[in-house]
Design a protein around this motif. Sequence first.
Motif, PDB file in Angstrom:
ATOM      1  N   ARG A   1      27.084  38.340  41.819  1.00 51.95           N
ATOM      2  CA  ARG A   1      28.665  38.270  41.485  1.00 51.95           C
ATOM      3  C   ARG A   1      29.137  39.770  40.959  1.00 51.95           C
ATOM      4  N   ARG A   2      28.231  40.212  39.909  1.00 53.88           N
ATOM      5  CA  ARG A   2      28.676  41.547  39.550  1.00 53.88           C
ATOM      6  C   ARG A   2      28.773  42.662  40.634  1.00 53.88           C
ATOM      7  N   GLN A   3      28.098  42.616  41.485  1.00 55.07           N
ATOM      8  CA  GLN A   3      27.937  43.242  42.728  1.00 55.07           C
ATOM      9  C   GLN A   3      29.242  43.149  43.666  1.00 55.07           C
ATOM     10  N   GLU A   4      29.676  41.882  43.853  1.00 55.08           N
ATOM     11  CA  GLU A   4      31.051  41.581  44.408  1.00 55.08           C
ATOM     12  C   GLU A   4      32.085  42.142  43.870  1.00 55.08           C
ATOM     13  N   ILE A   5      32.161  41.899  42.405  1.00 55.57           N
ATOM     14  CA  ILE A   5      32.984  42.492  41.600  1.00 55.57           C
ATOM     15  C   ILE A   5      33.225  44.131  41.686  1.00 55.57           C
ATOM     16  N   VAL A   6      32.330  44.742  41.747  1.00 52.76           N
ATOM     17  CA  VAL A   6      32.216  46.287  41.878  1.00 52.76           C
ATOM     18  C   VAL A   6      32.920  46.633  43.273  1.00 52.76           C
ATOM     19  N   GLU A   7      32.358  46.018  44.191  1.00 50.76           N
ATOM     20  CA  GLU A   7      32.977  46.126  45.713  1.00 50.76           C
ATOM     21  C   GLU A   7      34.356  45.912  45.860  1.00 50.76           C
ATOM     22  N   ARG A   8      34.700  44.901  45.090  1.00 48.06           N
ATOM     23  CA  ARG A   8      36.061  44.416  45.130  1.00 48.06           C
ATOM     24  C   ARG A   8      37.019  45.539  44.522  1.00 48.06           C
ATOM     25  N   ARG A   9      36.482  46.105  43.256  1.00 51.52           N
ATOM     26  CA  ARG A   9      37.224  47.030  42.418  1.00 51.52           C
ATOM     27  C   ARG A   9      37.382  48.349  43.490  1.00 51.52           C
ATOM     28  N   GLN A  10      36.344  48.604  44.113  1.00 52.49           N
ATOM     29  CA  GLN A  10      35.994  49.919  44.792  1.00 52.49           C
ATOM     30  C   GLN A  10      37.334  49.814  45.885  1.00 52.49           C
ATOM     31  N   LYS A  11      37.319  48.641  46.526  1.00 55.97           N
ATOM     32  CA  LYS A  11      38.359  48.417  47.476  1.00 55.97           C
ATOM     33  C   LYS A  11      39.697  48.509  47.004  1.00 55.97           C
ATOM     34  N   GLU A  12      39.811  47.923  45.891  1.00 59.90           N
ATOM     35  CA  GLU A  12      41.280  48.107  45.323  1.00 59.90           C
ATOM     36  C   GLU A  12      41.635  49.599  44.958  1.00 59.90           C
TER      37      GLU A  12
END
Length: 90
Positions: A64-75
């Motif tokens: 879940r943390r990895q998904e959040i980091v990836e989403r933030r990088q995309k944003e």
Amino acid sequence: MSLLANILGFSAFGLAARVGQLGIQKRNLLDNPGGHLSAMGVFGYAGYWAYHWDQRASVLLAERRQEIVERRQKEIAHAEASGAAALELE
């Protein structure tokens, strides 16, 4: 914490619970050793289950943390791209 330590800790708690139960009832603590073993077994299994539950929860949290980091990088990349596009229009 290791699996063995978790199982032994929960088993010790089960033994303490059984001894406490017999103490409250004012019965002989060494009267029925099968009861002690069954309490230790049940609590030991609870420790085994808790260990595996904790390991699985750690994996799920890491994913879940990895998904959040990836989403933030995309944003961030999207915001930088839209900011650069806005500067080009000016």
